[in-house]
Design a protein around this motif. Sequence first.
Motif, PDB file in Angstrom:
ATOM      1  N   VAL A 103       0.855  -1.186   0.000  1.00 35.13           N
ATOM      2  CA  VAL A 103       0.000   0.000   0.000  1.00 35.13           C
ATOM      3  C   VAL A 103       0.893   1.240   0.000  1.00 35.13           C
ATOM      4  CG1 VAL A 103      -1.728   1.326   1.279  1.00 35.13           C
ATOM      5  CG2 VAL A 103      -1.851  -1.187   1.247  1.00 35.13           C
ATOM      6  N   GLU A 104       0.812   2.027  -1.067  1.00 34.92           N
ATOM      7  CA  GLU A 104       1.566   3.273  -1.145  1.00 34.92           C
ATOM      8  C   GLU A 104       0.801   4.340  -0.372  1.00 34.92           C
ATOM      9  OE1 GLU A 104       4.459   3.744  -2.458  1.00 34.92           O
ATOM     10  OE2 GLU A 104       4.765   1.916  -3.640  1.00 34.92           O
ATOM     11  N   THR A 105       1.373   4.821   0.708  1.00 35.96           N
ATOM     12  CA  THR A 105       0.673   5.807   1.540  1.00 35.96           C
ATOM     13  C   THR A 105       0.796   7.226   1.001  1.00 35.96           C
ATOM     14  OG1 THR A 105       2.614   6.190   2.932  1.00 35.96           O
ATOM     15  CG2 THR A 105       1.131   4.388   3.566  1.00 35.96           C
ATOM     16  N   GLY A 106       1.736   7.456   0.083  1.00 36.31           N
ATOM     17  CA  GLY A 106       1.952   8.792  -0.443  1.00 36.31           C
ATOM     18  C   GLY A 106       3.198   9.442   0.115  1.00 36.31           C
ATOM     19  N   HIS A 107       3.592   9.060   1.321  1.00 35.61           N
ATOM     20  CA  HIS A 107       4.813   9.597   1.908  1.00 35.61           C
ATOM     21  C   HIS A 107       6.008   8.816   1.366  1.00 35.61           C
ATOM     22  CE1 HIS A 107       7.135  11.724   4.984  1.00 35.61           C
ATOM     23  NE2 HIS A 107       7.815  10.594   5.131  1.00 35.61           N
ATOM     24  N   PRO A 108       7.084   9.523   0.948  1.00 41.71           N
ATOM     25  CA  PRO A 108       8.235   8.808   0.379  1.00 41.71           C
ATOM     26  C   PRO A 108       8.751   7.699   1.295  1.00 41.71           C
ATOM     27  CG  PRO A 108       8.461  11.175   0.079  1.00 41.71           C
ATOM     28  CD  PRO A 108       7.268  10.972   0.968  1.00 41.71           C
ATOM     29  N   ASP A 109       8.923   6.517   0.713  1.00 38.71           N
ATOM     30  CA  ASP A 109       9.455   5.348   1.413  1.00 38.71           C
ATOM     31  C   ASP A 109       8.542   4.815   2.515  1.00 38.71           C
ATOM     32  OD1 ASP A 109      11.805   5.470  -0.124  1.00 38.71           O
ATOM     33  OD2 ASP A 109      12.713   6.907   1.264  1.00 38.71           O
ATOM     34  N   PHE A 110       7.333   5.362   2.604  1.00 40.08           N
ATOM     35  CA  PHE A 110       6.389   4.837   3.602  1.00 40.08           C
ATOM     36  C   PHE A 110       5.402   3.935   2.870  1.00 40.08           C
ATOM     37  CE2 PHE A 110       2.980   6.052   7.010  1.00 40.08           C
ATOM     38  CZ  PHE A 110       2.951   4.726   7.410  1.00 40.08           C
ATOM     39  N   VAL A 111       5.781   2.686   2.704  1.00 39.38           N
ATOM     40  CA  VAL A 111       4.958   1.682   2.026  1.00 39.38           C
ATOM     41  C   VAL A 111       4.543   0.636   3.054  1.00 39.38           C
ATOM     42  CG1 VAL A 111       4.836  -0.039   0.192  1.00 39.38           C
ATOM     43  CG2 VAL A 111       6.178   2.052  -0.141  1.00 39.38           C
ATOM     44  N   PHE A 112       3.243   0.412   3.162  1.00 42.35           N
ATOM     45  CA  PHE A 112       2.742  -0.567   4.136  1.00 42.35           C
ATOM     46  C   PHE A 112       2.410  -1.876   3.426  1.00 42.35           C
ATOM     47  CE2 PHE A 112      -0.845  -2.783   6.049  1.00 42.35           C
ATOM     48  CZ  PHE A 112      -0.368  -3.001   7.330  1.00 42.35           C
ATOM     49  N   ARG A 113       2.813  -2.973   4.019  1.00 42.22           N
ATOM     50  CA  ARG A 113       2.434  -4.298   3.503  1.00 42.22           C
ATOM     51  C   ARG A 113       2.154  -5.224   4.666  1.00 42.22           C
ATOM     52  NH1 ARG A 113       4.657  -9.314   1.691  1.00 42.22           N
ATOM     53  NH2 ARG A 113       6.764  -8.765   2.382  1.00 42.22           N
ATOM     54  N   ALA A 114       0.928  -5.686   4.750  1.00 43.33           N
ATOM     55  CA  ALA A 114       0.569  -6.631   5.804  1.00 43.33           C
ATOM     56  C   ALA A 114       1.335  -7.928   5.608  1.00 43.33           C
ATOM     57  CB  ALA A 114      -0.939  -6.901   5.772  1.00 43.33           C
ATOM     58  N   ARG A 115       1.698  -8.560   6.703  1.00 39.79           N
ATOM     59  CA  ARG A 115       2.345  -9.871   6.642  1.00 39.79           C
ATOM     60  C   ARG A 115       1.262 -10.931   6.783  1.00 39.79           C
ATOM     61  NH1 ARG A 115       7.857  -9.505   6.636  1.00 39.79           N
ATOM     62  NH2 ARG A 115       7.560 -11.561   5.734  1.00 39.79           N
ATOM     63  N   THR A 116       1.034 -11.678   5.715  1.00 39.22           N
ATOM     64  CA  THR A 116      -0.075 -12.624   5.673  1.00 39.22           C
ATOM     65  C   THR A 116       0.408 -14.064   5.788  1.00 39.22           C
ATOM     66  OG1 THR A 116       0.016 -12.705   3.255  1.00 39.22           O
ATOM     67  CG2 THR A 116      -1.443 -11.067   4.246  1.00 39.22           C
ATOM     68  N   TYR A 117      -0.492 -14.925   6.221  1.00 35.41           N
ATOM     69  CA  TYR A 117      -0.216 -16.368   6.240  1.00 35.41           C
ATOM     70  C   TYR A 117      -1.529 -17.113   6.094  1.00 35.41           C
ATOM     71  CZ  TYR A 117      -1.653 -16.498  11.207  1.00 35.41           C
ATOM     72  OH  TYR A 117      -2.343 -16.416  12.389  1.00 35.41           O
ATOM     73  N   TRP A 118      -1.444 -18.395   5.763  1.00 31.80           N
ATOM     74  CA  TRP A 118      -2.618 -19.220   5.513  1.00 31.80           C
ATOM     75  C   TRP A 118      -2.334 -20.615   6.068  1.00 31.80           C
ATOM     76  CZ3 TRP A 118       0.862 -17.340   2.110  1.00 31.80           C
ATOM     77  CH2 TRP A 118       1.624 -18.250   1.391  1.00 31.80           C
TER      78      TRP A 118
END
Length: 281
Positions: A107-122
């Motif tokens: 997820v690009e938040t718009g702030h430089p280098d501030f990218v969010f990615r949930a850690r998922t598992y199944w």
Amino acid sequence: MAPRIARNVLGLPVPDLPCWRPGPETVTLLSPGELHLDIVLVGTTADKPEFAIIHEVQNSGCTDELERIALSWPAYVTHVRQRLGCPVVLLAFCPDERIAGKVATPVETGHPDFVFRARTYWPGMLPAITTVAEADQWPELALLSAPGHLGDTERRRVLAMALEAMQHLEPDLRVHYHDYISKCVPSRYRKEWEELVAIAIENYHWESDFAREHQAIGRAEGRTEGRAEALAGSVLRILERRGLAVDAAVRDRIVGCSDPDLLAYWLDRTLEVDSAEQVFD
């Protein structure tokens, strides 16, 4: 279990802290409204927060859901971090690898280098639980991982350990986990799963009300009238615990039945029907 999954399965730098306690699941915002999190665990030393794990369950990867979590989940992390003053990670449990991949989209938040990615598992990403010792120590892990390990080589052992794990859970949770696994077992293995359940009910020395109700199936304990009453109560209880609406007509028919064999059949049906009326089919 969340810290163990984060460290051992996802390879995250979660510290091995002596205490994990429930944390804030409602975060007040500056504007009116609240963020509602599934669950938060806070690792502490000497009452000081050292690390927090937000755990979400995400069963859908549709566009609307992805748009929702793209806005809400980064806020979960930043607000919990602000409140506790410690590192925070967000884990998401998904039903399969496909949905997990969608949910983990950066997820690009718009702030430089501030990218969010949930850690998922199944389930298939979790280790298969195949020994009694493991099932007794980590019952929830045995149950969550079981649907991901139903291949020919380990299926029967994994399902047997799922039943072993259920002994350590509260009665209401047993109903939910039985339903969860039953829906995940492929149709070609359904009979095998039902046979294992029948064996477990007959042989295990269960202590909960839930299990005693099921042990009544096929046993002639006490008077027929008392057994019928107990079975009728079990049918109604499980329907209600599963969130299925029980109207007066259905309730009267169940309570008014005096045939233990018929009630036992209805009790079996309660774990697989989509509405209360279907138990009579």
